[in-house]
Design a protein around this motif. Sequence first.
Motif, PDB file in Angstrom:
ATOM      1  N   CYS A   1      26.320  36.299  80.357  1.00  0.00           N
ATOM      2  CA  CYS A   1      26.730  37.617  80.858  1.00  0.00           C
ATOM      3  C   CYS A   1      27.279  37.515  82.281  1.00  0.00           C
ATOM      4  CB  CYS A   1      25.526  38.556  80.803  1.00  0.00           C
ATOM      5  SG  CYS A   1      25.736  40.124  81.663  1.00  0.00           S
TER       6      CYS A   1
ATOM      7  N   LYS B   1      29.880  49.507  76.507  1.00  0.00           N
ATOM      8  CA  LYS B   1      28.708  48.760  76.026  1.00  0.00           C
ATOM      9  C   LYS B   1      28.112  49.431  74.797  1.00  0.00           C
ATOM     10  CE  LYS B   1      24.233  46.914  77.426  1.00  0.00           C
ATOM     11  NZ  LYS B   1      24.533  45.577  76.877  1.00  0.00           N
ATOM     12  N   ASP B   2      28.020  50.750  74.821  1.00  0.00           N
ATOM     13  CA  ASP B   2      27.481  51.476  73.669  1.00  0.00           C
ATOM     14  C   ASP B   2      28.375  51.296  72.443  1.00  0.00           C
ATOM     15  OD1 ASP B   2      25.729  53.061  72.249  1.00  0.00           O
ATOM     16  OD2 ASP B   2      26.552  54.948  72.985  1.00  0.00           O
TER      17      ASP B   2
ATOM     18  N   ASP C   1      20.985  47.695  72.443  1.00  0.00           N
ATOM     19  CA  ASP C   1      22.423  47.495  72.298  1.00  0.00           C
ATOM     20  C   ASP C   1      23.190  48.815  72.247  1.00  0.00           C
ATOM     21  OD1 ASP C   1      22.221  44.724  72.267  1.00  0.00           O
ATOM     22  OD2 ASP C   1      21.869  44.673  70.102  1.00  0.00           O
ATOM     23  N   SER C   2      22.563  49.864  71.747  1.00  0.00           N
ATOM     24  CA  SER C   2      23.228  51.166  71.644  1.00  0.00           C
ATOM     25  C   SER C   2      22.303  52.266  72.141  1.00  0.00           C
ATOM     26  CB  SER C   2      23.661  51.447  70.200  1.00  0.00           C
ATOM     27  OG  SER C   2      22.545  51.418  69.333  1.00  0.00           O
TER      28      SER C   2
ATOM     29  N   LEU D   1      30.371  48.714  71.790  1.00  0.00           N
ATOM     30  CA  LEU D   1      30.218  47.341  71.293  1.00  0.00           C
ATOM     31  C   LEU D   1      28.888  47.156  70.566  1.00  0.00           C
ATOM     32  CD1 LEU D   1      31.649  45.438  74.377  1.00  0.00           C
ATOM     33  CD2 LEU D   1      32.751  45.767  72.162  1.00  0.00           C
ATOM     34  N   GLY D   2      27.898  47.966  70.913  1.00  0.00           N
ATOM     35  CA  GLY D   2      26.617  47.888  70.234  1.00  0.00           C
ATOM     36  C   GLY D   2      26.687  48.334  68.786  1.00  0.00           C
TER      37      GLY D   2
ATOM     38  N   LEU E   1      29.065  47.285  66.727  1.00  0.00           N
ATOM     39  CA  LEU E   1      29.752  46.246  65.952  1.00  0.00           C
ATOM     40  C   LEU E   1      28.948  45.710  64.765  1.00  0.00           C
ATOM     41  CD1 LEU E   1      31.654  44.147  68.647  1.00  0.00           C
ATOM     42  CD2 LEU E   1      32.648  45.395  66.720  1.00  0.00           C
TER      43      LEU E   1
ATOM     44  N   ALA F   1      34.316  43.357  78.800  1.00  0.00           N
ATOM     45  CA  ALA F   1      33.750  43.899  77.564  1.00  0.00           C
ATOM     46  C   ALA F   1      32.786  42.902  76.922  1.00  0.00           C
ATOM     47  CB  ALA F   1      34.871  44.259  76.591  1.00  0.00           C
ATOM     48  N   LEU F   2      33.166  41.617  76.902  1.00  0.00           N
ATOM     49  CA  LEU F   2      32.288  40.592  76.339  1.00  0.00           C
ATOM     50  C   LEU F   2      31.011  40.452  77.167  1.00  0.00           C
ATOM     51  CD1 LEU F   2      34.913  37.839  75.412  1.00  0.00           C
ATOM     52  CD2 LEU F   2      33.670  39.357  73.844  1.00  0.00           C
TER      53      LEU F   2
ATOM     54  N   ALA G   1      28.742  43.192  76.253  1.00  0.00           N
ATOM     55  CA  ALA G   1      28.134  42.949  74.941  1.00  0.00           C
ATOM     56  C   ALA G   1      27.041  41.896  75.024  1.00  0.00           C
ATOM     57  CB  ALA G   1      29.208  42.516  73.946  1.00  0.00           C
TER      58      ALA G   1
END
Length: 288
Positions: A5, A182-183, A129-130, A185-186, A188, A66-67, A70
């Motif tokens: 990260c 982030k939300d 993650d979300s 990408l959670g 995915l 973005a990565l 995530a």
Amino acid sequence: MIVLCVVLALVAALGNAAASVLQRRAAATDLSTSAWGRAAGRFGFVRLRVWRWGAGLLALSGVAQALALAAGPLAVVQPVMTTELLFTLVLAAAVFRWPPGAGTWAAFLAMALGLAAFLLLAGPGGGMDSVPPGRWLVSAVPAVVVSAALIFVGMRQKGSARAAVLGTVTAIGFSFTAALIKDTLGLLPDGLGEVISAWQLYTAAAVGLGSFLLLQATLRAGSLAASQPALTLGDSLLSVILGVSLFDESISLGWRVLPELASLGLIAFACVHLSRSPLVSGKEAQRW
């Protein structure tokens, strides 16, 4: 994952800094000797290869950020992104051949030490993650009210005061944009279709665009030295708060609060000093 990260966030900050320096280099290029440059006027530099490289790096830095979001906590990514100022200083010094003074290098070290100390003391980590939908309302409504009030106040100020106030609003927008990304990408693991249909994706795009436009107004309102501390610290601090309140990320407090505040004060001092440097503010282009 924390190491990955941090690395990705550093890559994103480096990309932003490189894009800024390259595009400033393109804008400083004398185009009057070419026919197409005279025809294109003040925006002819967009056809320069160095400008296009800068635009490409800006896109890649967005992917890296973005990565990073995530891969790790919001409370880590956004504070690490403040290193963009440091990368800008180093890259601009190399590109424009303008060596920084001793005071600027001292500010560079102060910001690096302050950021490292804050991350080590706060130790952000964990989290979901979300975000449960109800939490967005609890955080977004006060943010909208505060932002509207600050814009109302800022537009009635002039110079540095306006830049500082608008910079604070811009920081709020950028921190919420990062949280929304982030939300998004959670989602995915639930499939790409779930991501495309999610309201978070389109809200992030809208808030991000609004924040970018507000940043332009902030930069026109006053000096970078007035707005940058609000932009840098506001984004970092609110991102830490959003990481805890939205994603259940954890940070260490207790006896560490005072040294954490001291670290933030060191970052603020360094931001003010670095923002006054021509290498960061862009005034070095006047030498070209």
